[in-house]
Design an enzyme around this catalytic site. Structure first.
Site, PDB file in Angstrom:
ATOM      1  N   ARG A  44       0.886  -1.174   0.000  1.00  0.00           N
ATOM      2  CA  ARG A  44       0.000   0.000   0.000  1.00  0.00           C
ATOM      3  C   ARG A  44       0.914   1.211   0.000  1.00  0.00           C
ATOM      4  NH1 ARG A  44      -5.361   1.122   3.598  1.00  0.00           N
ATOM      5  NH2 ARG A  44      -6.109  -0.199   1.895  1.00  0.00           N
ATOM      6  N   HIS A 102      -7.269   0.832  -6.399  1.00  0.00           N
ATOM      7  CA  HIS A 102      -7.471  -0.075  -5.266  1.00  0.00           C
ATOM      8  C   HIS A 102      -8.080  -1.362  -5.834  1.00  0.00           C
ATOM      9  CE1 HIS A 102      -7.708  -1.438  -1.290  1.00  0.00           C
ATOM     10  NE2 HIS A 102      -8.594  -0.624  -0.765  1.00  0.00           N
ATOM     11  N   GLN A 158     -10.042  -3.929  -3.738  1.00  0.00           N
ATOM     12  CA  GLN A 158     -11.356  -3.411  -3.375  1.00  0.00           C
ATOM     13  C   GLN A 158     -12.325  -3.602  -4.543  1.00  0.00           C
ATOM     14  OE1 GLN A 158     -12.267  -1.855  -0.239  1.00  0.00           O
ATOM     15  NE2 GLN A 158     -14.221  -2.428  -1.135  1.00  0.00           N
ATOM     16  N   ASP A 214     -17.603   6.652  -1.285  1.00  0.00           N
ATOM     17  CA  ASP A 214     -16.321   6.573  -0.568  1.00  0.00           C
ATOM     18  C   ASP A 214     -16.119   7.929   0.110  1.00  0.00           C
ATOM     19  OD1 ASP A 214     -13.757   5.913   0.331  1.00  0.00           O
ATOM     20  OD2 ASP A 214     -12.804   6.122  -1.631  1.00  0.00           O
ATOM     21  N   CYS A 222     -16.601   1.186   0.564  1.00  0.00           N
ATOM     22  CA  CYS A 222     -15.368   0.432   0.781  1.00  0.00           C
ATOM     23  C   CYS A 222     -14.941   0.440   2.247  1.00  0.00           C
ATOM     24  CB  CYS A 222     -14.258   1.013  -0.087  1.00  0.00           C
ATOM     25  SG  CYS A 222     -13.976   2.776   0.209  1.00  0.00           S
ATOM     26  N   ARG A 270     -13.532  -8.870   1.031  1.00  0.00           N
ATOM     27  CA  ARG A 270     -12.128  -8.480   0.839  1.00  0.00           C
ATOM     28  C   ARG A 270     -11.210  -9.681   1.081  1.00  0.00           C
ATOM     29  NH1 ARG A 270     -10.220  -3.438   1.032  1.00  0.00           N
ATOM     30  NH2 ARG A 270      -8.405  -4.618   0.358  1.00  0.00           N
TER      31      ARG A 270
HETATM   32  N1   CP Z   1     -11.389  -0.528   2.267  1.00  0.00           N
HETATM   33  C1   CP Z   1     -10.106  -0.563   2.711  1.00  0.00           C
HETATM   34  O1   CP Z   1      -9.147  -0.712   1.944  1.00  0.00           O
HETATM   35  O2   CP Z   1      -9.995  -0.399   4.053  1.00  0.00           O
HETATM   36  P1   CP Z   1      -8.629  -0.201   4.861  1.00  0.00           P
HETATM   37  O3   CP Z   1      -8.072   1.130   4.449  1.00  0.00           O
HETATM   38  O4   CP Z   1      -9.006  -0.273   6.302  1.00  0.00           O
HETATM   39  O5   CP Z   1      -7.689  -1.295   4.459  1.00  0.00           O
HETATM   40  N1  NVA Z   2     -10.212   6.573  -1.058  1.00  0.00           N
HETATM   41  C1  NVA Z   2      -9.860   6.075   0.255  1.00  0.00           C
HETATM   42  C2  NVA Z   2     -10.021   4.609   0.314  1.00  0.00           C
HETATM   43  C3  NVA Z   2      -9.695   3.977   1.629  1.00  0.00           C
HETATM   44  C4  NVA Z   2      -9.859   2.495   1.609  1.00  0.00           C
HETATM   45  C5  NVA Z   2      -8.442   6.485   0.578  1.00  0.00           C
HETATM   46  O1  NVA Z   2      -7.560   6.386  -0.301  1.00  0.00           O
HETATM   47  O2  NVA Z   2      -8.188   6.920   1.705  1.00  0.00           O
END
Ligand code: CP
Ligand code: NVA
Length: 288
Positions: A95, A122, A125, A206, A245, A273
């Protein structure tokens, strides 16, 4: 070896293969005796826990690595981080703050690189979203999905690519300046949330302020004020299921009432997930 940086890279065939693997209970232990590196430059609840457990279910050993421990482009280059982790692991999952870090890692090693969220995409997701939609509606082709809010973010981009891959019809509703910048052909972009949700089977949103955008909070809360998914907006849909999400900011992009409503499937989506992470990891290690 294949990488999984975006849903677009997978194409319809790859998406279908991973969805099929995600629903299978007999994947065995393709990661037996193998490590999977899980590098996190940003916080995570769902992605960390779902991928760790998916690795365990495939017989492997997940190693959780916080950003300062490897320091991508701070302690050493993204390339050197990837080369190092490739010495020990079957898959390198990360990430990252910058999508380009994943691209550079993928260019440096033959070990599969798995995107656990970047500023652009993502994909895990998006795969879980599609699996959830399939479970909720019984099919994917022609399902009408409406996404309301920040359409130029990682979640919306992966959702758009996933919908196109499976033949679902996606409408994105966002204010000026927040349309999906590189929308695939076939995705509809509108300004009016009511127009997007009219006839929708699924309504998705989101956060308005993604991780790393805190300095834009004031500007964003103002820009998205008319884009909240609330009971009145849901009533304009085709009795749609609600997806998010997560994490959610109740009272901003969604009301507490919609999150807790009978049509909310956010926990089914969160559970998925893990199933899609397992499918994706198996796929990356060659299982079909
Ligand atoms: N939806 C998602 O990716 O959640 P987290 O940021 O908690 O991993
Ligand atoms: N768009 C959000 C998604 C989190 C899972 C972010 O990047 O923070």
């Amino acid at each position: 070896m294949t990488d999984l940086l975006t849903i677009a890279d997978l194409g319809p065939e790859g998406v279908a293969e991973i969805l099929a693997l995600s629903e299978r209970a007999d994947l065995g232990r393709p990661l037996a005796g193998k490590g999977v590196a899980l590098v996190f430059e940003k916080p995570s609840a769902r992605t960390r826990n779902s991928t760790e457990m998916a690795v365990v279910q495939l017989g492997g050993h997940p190693v959780y690595i916080q950003k300062d421990e490897v320091g991508i482009d701070t302690r050493e280059t993204a390339e050197d981080v990837a080369r190092t982790l490739a010495c020990y692991h079957k898959v390198i999952a990360a990430r990252v703050r910058e999508h380009q870090h994943l691209v550079r890692m993928a260019d440096s090693v033959s070990t599969p690189i798995l995107n656990l969220l970047s500023d652009k995409d993502h994909p895990l997701q998006g795969l879980a979203d599609i699996l959830t939609i399939k479970q909720l509606t019984g099919h994917l082709e022609g399902v009408r999905v409406a996404y309301v809010g920040d359409a130029d973010n990682n979640v919306a981009r992966s959702l758009a690519q996933a919908c196109v891959a499976v033949g679902a019809e996606l409408s994105l509703a966002s204010p000026q300046g927040y349309h999906l910048s590189d929308a695939p052909d076939g995705v509809r972009q509108v300004a009016d949330p009511a127009e997007a949700v009219a006839g929708a089977d699924i309504v998705y949103t989101d956060v308005w302020v993604s991780m790393g955008q805190d300095d834009e909070t004031g500007k964003r809360l103002k820009a998205f004020a008319a884009y909240q998914v609330n009971e009145a907006l849901m009533a304009k849909s085709n009795d749609a299921h609600f997806l998010h999400c997560l994490p959610a900011r109740r009272g901003e992009e969604v009301t507490h009432g919609v999150m807790e409503s009978a049509k909310s499937a956010v926990w089914k989506q969160a559970e998925n997930r893990m199933h899609t992470a397992r499918g994706a990891l198996a796929w990356l290690t060659g299982v079909r």
